[in-house]
Design a protein around this motif. Structure first.
Motif, short mmCIF file in Angstrom:
data_model
loop_
_atom_site.label_atom_id
_atom_site.label_comp_id
_atom_site.label_asym_id
_atom_site.label_seq_id
_atom_site.Cartn_x
_atom_site.Cartn_y
_atom_site.Cartn_z
N PHE A 164 105.54 64.88 74.24
CA PHE A 164 106.03 65.47 73.46
C PHE A 164 105.59 64.69 72.18
O PHE A 164 105.71 65.35 71.05
CB PHE A 164 107.20 65.36 74.09
N LEU A 165 105.66 64.22 72.18
CA LEU A 165 105.34 62.59 70.65
C LEU A 165 104.90 62.85 69.96
O LEU A 165 104.38 63.27 69.42
CB LEU A 165 105.53 60.91 70.66
N VAL A 166 102.78 63.30 71.89
CA VAL A 166 101.58 64.09 70.87
C VAL A 166 101.71 65.24 69.59
O VAL A 166 101.27 65.92 69.31
CB VAL A 166 100.90 63.58 72.26
N LEU A 167 102.28 66.28 70.75
CA LEU A 167 102.43 67.43 70.22
C LEU A 167 103.28 67.27 68.95
O LEU A 167 103.06 67.58 68.80
CB LEU A 167 102.84 68.29 71.08
N ALA A 168 104.66 66.55 69.07
CA ALA A 168 105.03 66.50 67.74
C ALA A 168 104.43 66.09 66.79
O ALA A 168 104.80 66.78 65.22
CB ALA A 168 106.67 66.26 68.12
N CYS A 169 103.90 64.71 66.82
CA CYS A 169 103.08 64.53 65.22
C CYS A 169 101.92 65.22 64.78
O CYS A 169 101.54 66.03 63.77
CB CYS A 169 102.32 63.70 65.72
N SER A 170 101.76 66.17 65.58
CA SER A 170 99.97 67.34 65.51
C SER A 170 100.87 68.55 64.54
O SER A 170 100.50 69.33 63.44
CB SER A 170 99.11 67.80 66.65
N ILE A 171 102.62 68.53 65.31
CA ILE A 171 103.27 69.86 64.44
C ILE A 171 103.36 69.91 62.83
O ILE A 171 103.32 70.22 62.13
CB ILE A 171 103.95 70.53 65.69
N TYR A 172 103.40 68.36 63.31
CA TYR A 172 103.70 67.65 61.63
C TYR A 172 102.75 67.96 61.06
O TYR A 172 103.67 67.96 59.49
CB TYR A 172 104.70 66.05 62.07
N LEU A 173 101.52 67.08 61.71
CA LEU A 173 100.58 67.20 60.46
C LEU A 173 100.28 68.69 59.99
O LEU A 173 99.98 68.75 59.03
CB LEU A 173 99.33 66.41 61.23
N TYR A 174 99.85 69.52 60.99
CA TYR A 174 99.71 70.81 60.96
C TYR A 174 100.84 71.60 59.70
O TYR A 174 100.83 72.31 58.54
CB TYR A 174 100.08 72.59 61.81
N VAL A 175 102.20 71.17 59.86
CA VAL A 175 103.38 71.76 58.69
C VAL A 175 103.75 71.60 57.86
O VAL A 175 103.50 71.93 56.82
CB VAL A 175 105.04 72.05 59.70
N LEU A 176 103.63 69.87 57.73
CA LEU A 176 103.91 69.08 55.81
C LEU A 176 102.99 68.87 55.33
O LEU A 176 102.70 69.42 54.67
CB LEU A 176 104.94 68.06 56.71
N GLU A 177 101.55 68.77 56.14
CA GLU A 177 101.10 67.97 55.60
C GLU A 177 99.68 69.06 55.44
O GLU A 177 98.93 68.81 55.21
CB GLU A 177 99.78 66.72 56.56
N GLU A 178 99.62 70.12 56.06
CA GLU A 178 98.85 71.61 55.66
C GLU A 178 97.67 71.05 56.03
O GLU A 178 95.94 71.62 55.64
CB GLU A 178 98.51 71.73 54.59
N LYS A 179 97.68 70.39 57.58
CA LYS A 179 95.91 69.93 58.61
C LYS A 179 95.60 70.92 59.30
O LYS A 179 96.59 72.00 59.40
CB LYS A 179 96.99 68.60 59.39
N SER A 180 94.84 71.37 59.72
CA SER A 180 94.21 72.61 60.35
C SER A 180 94.81 73.14 61.87
O SER A 180 94.91 71.68 62.00
CB SER A 180 92.43 72.33 60.77
N ILE A 181 95.07 74.18 62.14
CA ILE A 181 95.89 74.02 63.34
C ILE A 181 94.39 74.16 64.62
O ILE A 181 95.11 73.77 65.63
CB ILE A 181 95.88 76.44 63.43
N SER A 210 95.88 68.13 69.85
CA SER A 210 96.80 67.72 70.85
C SER A 210 97.25 68.61 72.04
O SER A 210 97.80 67.25 73.11
CB SER A 210 97.49 67.29 69.70
N LEU A 211 97.03 69.62 72.52
CA LEU A 211 97.98 70.77 73.80
C LEU A 211 97.38 70.13 74.68
O LEU A 211 97.37 69.78 75.83
CB LEU A 211 97.74 71.88 73.05
N LEU A 212 95.15 70.64 74.32
CA LEU A 212 94.56 69.86 75.55
C LEU A 212 94.67 68.11 75.21
O LEU A 212 94.84 68.52 77.07
CB LEU A 212 92.86 70.54 74.33
N PHE A 213 94.54 67.51 75.00
CA PHE A 213 94.80 65.87 75.35
C PHE A 213 96.47 66.18 75.97
O PHE A 213 96.32 65.32 76.63
CB PHE A 213 95.03 65.71 74.08
#
Length: 183
Positions: free
Chosen positions: A46-63, A69-72
């Motif tokens: 859950f923490l790995v997925l939450a960090c990747s969603i944070y990077l996508y939403v707030l830091e505007e990184k790639s989807i 991260s979901l595959l990981f």
């Protein structure tokens, strides 16, 4: 009806007497599930997925980061919790042979049968690797080039293997020898 039981943190040994006839001897090694380990793995995923969603939403990184991260996470959960074996059983029928069963979490059951006249001797073997040391119960079978492992997936402690070994020795008519040294 349960005749005898031993348990530790990882396994439960049960000597079962299902049938009124004392001819069939059933031994189970059941794998225990660790709630703390499951909680830790799912929290980490859950923490790995939450960090990747944070990077996508707030830091505007790639989807694609979220997908990776979901595959990981799926790989992590499968790797750490993917012990599919629920229990392994030994059904000893002195007149016929030994049936070895492996029960998986999915409900799948794999059964192997070894005729009693082909079993030369059941042996307890200490397996030593570079990292670990464990005991295993094997059958020396006539016509086979390798020993047949009684418990293929689980590695129960020797105190759980000894009652099964004694029952196999009694069924095959071989002597219970405490130690054999090769010179």
């Amino acid at each position: 009806m349960v005749k005898f039981s031993i348990s530790n943190a990882r396994y439960i040994y049960v000597h079962d007497q299902k049938y009124p006839s004392e001819d069939v001897d059933i031994h189970h090694i059941v794998s225990r599930k660790s709630i703390a380990k499951s909680l830790f793995v799912y929290t980490l995923a859950f923490l790995v997925l939450a960090c990747s969603i944070y990077l996508y939403v707030l830091e505007e990184k790639s989807i694609s980061l979220v997908f990776y991260s979901l595959l990981f996470d799926i790989f992590l959960v499968k790797l750490l919790l993917g012990k599919p074996v629920k229990k392994e059983s030994v059904v000893i029928m002195p007149a016929f042979g030994v049936q070895l069963e492996t029960h998986y979490m999915s409900g799948k059951v794999i059964r192997r049968f070894v005729p009693i006249d082909k079993i030369l001797k059941p042996v307890l073997v200490e397996c030593v690797t570079a990292v670990t040391c464990y005991w295993t119960l094997s059958l020396i079978v006539r016509g086979e080039s390798e020993m047949v492992l009684v418990f293929m997936s689980l590695r129960p402690p020797v105190k759980m293997l000894v009652p099964v070994w004694k029952a196999l020795c009694a069924a095959t008519g071989s002597k219970e020898e405490a130690c054999t040294h090769a010179e």
